[in-house]
Design a protein around this motif. Structure first.
Motif, short mmCIF file in Angstrom:
data_model
loop_
_atom_site.label_atom_id
_atom_site.label_comp_id
_atom_site.label_asym_id
_atom_site.label_seq_id
_atom_site.Cartn_x
_atom_site.Cartn_y
_atom_site.Cartn_z
N ARG A 114 147.87 44.40 -23.91
CA ARG A 114 146.76 43.16 -22.12
C ARG A 114 147.20 43.49 -21.41
O ARG A 114 147.80 42.77 -20.67
N PHE A 115 146.30 44.32 -20.64
CA PHE A 115 146.88 44.59 -19.15
C PHE A 115 145.64 45.06 -18.41
O PHE A 115 145.02 44.39 -18.78
N LYS A 116 146.12 44.03 -17.14
CA LYS A 116 145.06 44.16 -15.62
C LYS A 116 143.93 44.77 -15.86
O LYS A 116 142.60 43.76 -16.19
N MET A 117 143.72 45.79 -15.97
CA MET A 117 142.41 46.81 -15.60
C MET A 117 141.99 47.14 -17.05
O MET A 117 140.25 47.33 -17.20
N ARG A 118 142.37 46.36 -17.99
CA ARG A 118 142.07 47.20 -19.28
C ARG A 118 140.26 46.87 -20.04
O ARG A 118 139.62 47.96 -20.03
N LYS A 119 139.52 46.24 -19.13
CA LYS A 119 138.75 45.64 -19.68
C LYS A 119 137.58 46.23 -18.63
O LYS A 119 136.83 46.88 -19.07
N ASN B 113 133.82 38.60 -4.99
CA ASN B 113 135.12 39.12 -5.58
C ASN B 113 136.24 40.19 -4.44
O ASN B 113 136.76 40.32 -4.76
N GLU B 121 143.95 41.23 -0.01
CA GLU B 121 144.75 42.43 0.78
C GLU B 121 145.42 42.57 1.85
O GLU B 121 146.67 42.90 1.78
N LYS B 235 154.06 45.91 -1.28
CA LYS B 235 154.27 44.78 -2.58
C LYS B 235 156.03 44.82 -2.86
O LYS B 235 155.99 44.03 -3.80
N GLN B 264 156.07 48.50 -20.00
CA GLN B 264 155.34 49.68 -19.27
C GLN B 264 154.86 50.54 -20.24
O GLN B 264 154.18 51.58 -19.84
N LYS B 267 151.84 52.70 -19.54
CA LYS B 267 151.02 53.54 -18.47
C LYS B 267 151.60 54.93 -18.99
O LYS B 267 150.49 55.77 -18.68
#
Lengths: 295, 578
Positions: A114-119, B113, B121, B235, B264, B267
């Motif tokens: 479940r990562f941020k950009m998944r959806k 948004n 940012e 960041k 991770q 990724k």
């Protein structure tokens, strides 16, 4: 009404129901038989035509007047068919391996993490799928041509094209991974396993059916692909796959001499694929039904 | 459940059917009109007539879709099955009356948004610069400097390397491509130029519009990637400062590498598939969308002859009605209507017949179940192109069927059945053969689902005295529709783009007998997708037209998907299957 009458009545009703049941069952049998015949007839025709030796063009009867293997012999000796067959086999083999790897990576990730950009990623790929894939063919052909992976050298080019975007077909196997309980992962994580270890030691052994399904479909697809193979081989016989090659037998100037050769080629292509398929049928059925249920 | 709830559903279904009928009538009228069968008095009137047909067709079509969808949804909700679904923990979402409205709201929110995020940012970048130490500040220019200074060598190397490669590329190549992008090339290739050195006539290569567009797109992607990386770099500096301030240690390079197989890991897994998708799908699609706004075709392929930006002209050509021969708009309308008709028939005929066959095989008391199933499944295994090509030849004018009929004097020479020669025959034959192709798949899917329907539902229905038809319409069908709703949508879209069946059976033909008055050599069974293919393969090879059609397909599919997703009850909640 006496007691006898009642028993008689129920008996009669039972008999009526049984008769109705036999009748409806017979009807179903007849329908199924007819369906089976309709579904099998063209394939029987192909086989029969492939053994017909008296002439190479289409005729108005089914049972050959002269039987023999001449079509097969000619197919392997006088045409490029062996080359096409080899091409397709190589493509199918590489596609099966690489595509399975990519699809499993993709579907496992989207199912488990479940990562941020998944959806957003999933929606993006859904929308991307609305574009007709053939559109990209125009540019891919020109780029591959510049690199030199078209015409005679179409095989690596085709593998690249089939495999590269296969990550978008993750739906079926993601549905499968979704059904494996997450508690298994969590238990292993508590015992100190890394995410990679969880995948290789715990999930993959459980996912055998879907792995086989993915390999099977990835292996079978190149045997039937027509449009991409035609585009990339672009008239060069050495780079064709069986579909494009056999299709050239049916062109207006060749059909008079090659129609029965086409049937023989069809039989040669179909036999190994059908055998493989029937052996692994169970996994295919599981994948297809599961995929449809989970969309 | 109560009957009260069912009546509005039935009313909606009936209204939906009426709307569908109206839509079909208008579709037929439109088809006849486009064929020129409805006489038009003046060209002025022709435009308004077309507009009227299209308008009513669209209106009734959308109404039919909405009403049928809502009706089915309510029917499913009110049928017995719903109770069982609830018992099993699948709950239909409460009906939201403004789902479409919600959708548009969501789009609005998305925009807001998006700009908010950009503002955030920008603010973050500025604030980090003001509050950061000198290591952070230098990182704004030299990416990865902060990482080096704080001992994260691996990250530092990666950042710095990326920056060097990017700047090098922009100086050597990218700048040129980017500067040429607005014009798509200035210098035309010159042939027959006298070359005094070799004393001969040679070609002088000019600019290459194709390469400019291609590498221009690539460069833009690269710039976006660079900006993103630059932002990540800043960041990370901020985060590193915060970590050090709180007295913790930063991750070492070794730990970084280890995290790629641990927290991770996603990724690592996504890297290869996403690279493939971006290079082989996203970038080609962006490129092809841009092509729709240029004049790229076979004659202007960019190398021998330049092509340039042409704005919306090609969209105009397709969307603005003109009745002349070879007009793309007329042909487009005709093919779009046929594509939709084909998709509806191909999807639903397979769907219902497949369910029926599966029910027949699964019926109690039927023996040899495995045999029947294997016969059908075997036909899936045989590569489709073999069966399609063979059947195509079988139905041809000089094919097996016609020759057989001739031999037995059932038809006369010259009276062959026009399977592929007559437009109507061809369309019907294609649909029937598609049933032959499609039923085995549907049989497989339906078998799996039918076996999952709890038997006690049927038992109790029998006790209540429900007939076979009632059981089918009240239990089996709603259950199937509920479970396979998303599948129906995907198979509808798949059928709209079903290249193989159409192309291998008919090649899009028959073409118009009157010397092909259709644009792009379109035939009567051509779908948008096969038409697109023909356009790119034809002599003119109007790539820009193919690209416009591709965008149109995207729009049509997108609209249908949007409506269906918002109307059909869905079981797409992924967590349900855990």
């Amino acid at each position: 009404m006496s007691k006898q009458d009642i028993t008689y009545g129920t008996q009669k009703r039972h008999m009526g129901m049984r008769a109705a049941k036999t009748l409806s069952n017979t009807a179903v049998y007849i329908i199924l038989a007819v369906i089976s015949v309709i579904w099998l007839i063209p394939f029987v025709f192909i086989v029969l035509e492939s053994f017909r030796c008296e002439c190479h063009y289409q005729v108005g009867y089914i049972i050959p007047q002269k039987w023999g293997f001449t079509n097969y012999i000619e197919l392997f000796q006088k045409t490029d068919f062996p080359k096409w067959y080899l091409n397709t086999f190589i493509i199918a083999l590489f596609t099966a391996v690489i595509q399975t790897f990519i699809v499993l990576c993709m579907s496992y990730t989207l199912s488990r993490f479940r990562f941020k950009m998944r959806k957003a990623l999933m929606q993006f790929m859904l929308i991307l799928g609305f574009f007709p894939g053939m559109l990209t063919m125009i540019i891919l052909y020109r780029v591959l041509k510049d690199i030199g992976l078209t015409q005679e050298h179409a095989v690596p080019g085709l593998i690249l094209v089939y495999v590269a975007s296969s990550g978008m077909g993750y739906y079926v196997s993601k549905g499968f991974f979704d059904t494996i309980p997450k508690s298994l992962d969590e238990a292993a994580r508590i015992d100190g396993a890394t995410r990679a270890q969880v995948l290789f030691r715990i999930i993959l052994p459980l996912a055998k059916p879907i792995v086989i399904y993915t390999i099977l479909t990835a292996f079978m697809a190149p045997w039937g692909d027509f449009v991409f193979a035609k585009y990339i081989s672009f008239g060069a016989s050495a780079g064709m796959n069986v579909a494009v090659g056999l299709n050239s037998f049916l062109s207006l100037d060749q059909i008079m001499n090659k129609y029965t050769l086409f049937c023989a080629g069809g039989v040669v292509v179909a036999i190994p694929v059908v055998i493989l398929f029937l052996c692994l049928q169970r996994y295919y059925v599981e994948g297809v039904t599961g995929g449809a249920v989970k969309g | 459940m109560s009957k009260k709830k069912l009546t509005p559903a039935i009313i909606k279904l009936v209204l939906g059917c009426i709307a569908l009928a109206v839509a079909v009538i208008f579709a037929v009228m439109l088809g006849r009109f486009l064929n020129g069968e409805i006489p038009v008095k003046s060209p002025y009137r022709s435009g308004s007539l077309l507009f009227r047909y299209v308008f009513w067709l669209a209106l009734s079509g959308i109404a039919a879709l909405l009403l049928l969808g809502l009706g089915l949804r309510e029917m499913i909700k009110s049928s017995k099955f719903n109770g069982m679904a609830k018992a099993n923990g699948i709950e239909l979402k409460e009906e939201k009356s403004h789902r479409l409205q919600d959708f548009f709201k969501k789009i609005g929110h998305g925009f807001v948004n998006f700009f908010k995020a950009i503002g955030r940012e920008a603010k973050d970048i500025v604030m980090t610069f003001i509050h950061g130490d000198w290591k952070t500040k230098i990182s704004y220019l030299v990416m990865g400097f902060g990482c080096f200074a704080r001992g994260q060598i691996l990250r530092g190397i990666l950042f710095l390397l990326f920056e060097i490669v990017f700047i090098g590329y922009m100086v050597i190549q990218g700048g040129y491509w980017l500067s040429m992008l607005p014009s798509l090339g200035i210098n035309e290739q010159l042939t027959n130029q006298y070359d005094p050195v070799t004393d001969s006539y040679i070609k002088v290569p000019g600019d290459n519009s194709f390469k400019i567009l291609l590498y221009g797109v690539l460069t833009i992607f690269f710039i976006i990637a660079f900006l993103y990386t630059w932002r990540v770099n800043i960041k990370q500096n901020r985060i590193a400062e915060e970590i050090l301030k709180s007295g913790k240690k930063l991750r070492s390079g070794k730990q970084d590498l280890h995290s790629l197989v641990d927290d991770q890991f996603h990724k690592t897994l996504l890297a290869l598939p996403m690279t493939g998708i971006v290079i082989f799908t996203v970038m080609p699609i962006v490129f092809m969308i841009l092509v729709a706004f240029t004049g790229y075709d076979g004659a202007h392929n960019g190398m021998n002859k330049l092509f340039h930006w042409e704005g919306l002209t090609h969209f105009n050509e397709i969307l603005n009605w003109s009745s002349g021969t070879k007009s793309y708009s007329a042909t487009f309308g005709e093919i779009l209507v046929w594509t939709l008709i084909w998709a509806v028939f191909a999807t639903f005929s397979n769907y219902f017949l497949g369910i029926l066959v599966a029910m027949g095989i699964n019926k109690k008391g039927i023996k040899l179940k495995k045999l029947w199933r294997t016969v059908l499944v075997m036909t899936i295994a045989i590569p489709q192109f073999i069966s399609l090509m063979f059947v195509s030849k079988m139905f041809a004018k000089d094919g097996l069927i016609n020759l057989f009929l001739l031999n037995h004097n059932i038809i006369q020479l010259g009276g062959e059945l026009p399977f592929w020669e007559d437009p109507v025959w061809a369309r019907v034959t294609v649909i029937i053969i598609n049933i032959w192709i499609g039923i085995p798949y549907l049989m497989l899917i339906a078998t799996g689902i039918l076996m999952n329907i709890p038997a006690d539902l049927y038992e109790s229905a029998k006790i209540d005295g429900a007939s076979g038809w009632k059981q089918f319409s009240k239990i089996t069908l709603p259950y199937m529709l509920f479970i396979t709703g998303p599948y129906l949508l995907t198979s509808f879209i798949g059928n709209m783009n079903n290249f193989n069946v159409i192309f291998l059976l008919t090649g899009g033909g028959p073409t118009n007998a009157a010397g092909s008055s259709a644009a792009g050599n379109a035939g009567y069974t051509d779908l948008l997708i096969t038409w697109l293919y023909k356009i790119t393969m034809g002599e003119e090879a109007k790539y820009y037209m193919a690209s416009v059609i591709g965008i149109m397909v995207f729009v049509v599919v997108g609209v249908i998907a949007l409506i269906v997703y918002n109307v059909l009850p869905s079981v797409k909640n992924e967590e349900d299957f855990q």
